[in-house]
Design a protein around this motif. Structure first.
Motif, PDB file in Angstrom:
ATOM      1  N   UNK A   1      50.064  34.679  55.653  1.00  0.00           N
ATOM      2  CA  UNK A   1      51.028  35.778  55.571  1.00  0.00           C
ATOM      3  C   UNK A   1      51.760  35.970  56.896  1.00  0.00           C
ATOM      4  N   UNK A   2      51.033  35.882  58.013  1.00  0.00           N
ATOM      5  CA  UNK A   2      51.659  36.023  59.324  1.00  0.00           C
ATOM      6  C   UNK A   2      52.640  34.880  59.562  1.00  0.00           C
ATOM      7  N   UNK A   3      52.243  33.654  59.212  1.00  0.00           N
ATOM      8  CA  UNK A   3      53.131  32.502  59.397  1.00  0.00           C
ATOM      9  C   UNK A   3      54.392  32.649  58.553  1.00  0.00           C
ATOM     10  N   UNK A   4      54.244  33.134  57.339  1.00  0.00           N
ATOM     11  CA  UNK A   4      55.397  33.348  56.468  1.00  0.00           C
ATOM     12  C   UNK A   4      56.336  34.396  57.058  1.00  0.00           C
ATOM     13  N   UNK A   5      55.776  35.490  57.561  1.00  0.00           N
ATOM     14  CA  UNK A   5      56.599  36.535  58.173  1.00  0.00           C
ATOM     15  C   UNK A   5      57.307  36.017  59.418  1.00  0.00           C
ATOM     16  N   UNK A   6      56.611  35.243  60.224  1.00  0.00           N
ATOM     17  CA  UNK A   6      57.206  34.684  61.434  1.00  0.00           C
ATOM     18  C   UNK A   6      58.327  33.709  61.087  1.00  0.00           C
ATOM     19  N   UNK A   7      58.115  32.909  60.059  1.00  0.00           N
ATOM     20  CA  UNK A   7      59.167  31.992  59.599  1.00  0.00           C
ATOM     21  C   UNK A   7      60.410  32.782  59.163  1.00  0.00           C
TER      22      UNK A   7
END
Length: 67
Positions: A34-40
């Protein structure tokens, strides 16, 4: 633009939640995804998060985080 998310979250921040041993490895993988998706999303929209750390990620449900 500058957004600040409240330090208050129903289940605390990600660091406290993980170190409190209230989650399993599968939960951690879910949170990181979820964090990686938000950062992307931020990067695609030309937004740089100035201080991404576990203390700045709120756990809002046992299976969901908010950055």
């Amino acid at each position: 633009f500058f957004y600040q998310i409240s330090k208050e979250a129903p289940l605390g921040n990600l660091k406290e939640y993980v170190l409190g041993k209230r989650c399993r490895i599968g939960d951690i993988v879910t949170f990181l995804s979820q964090v990686a998706s938000a950062l992307h999303y931020l990067h695609v929209n030309h937004i740089v998060h100035g201080d991404l750390s576990a203390e700045h990620v709120n756990v809002i449900a046992p299976d969901k985080v908010s950055t």
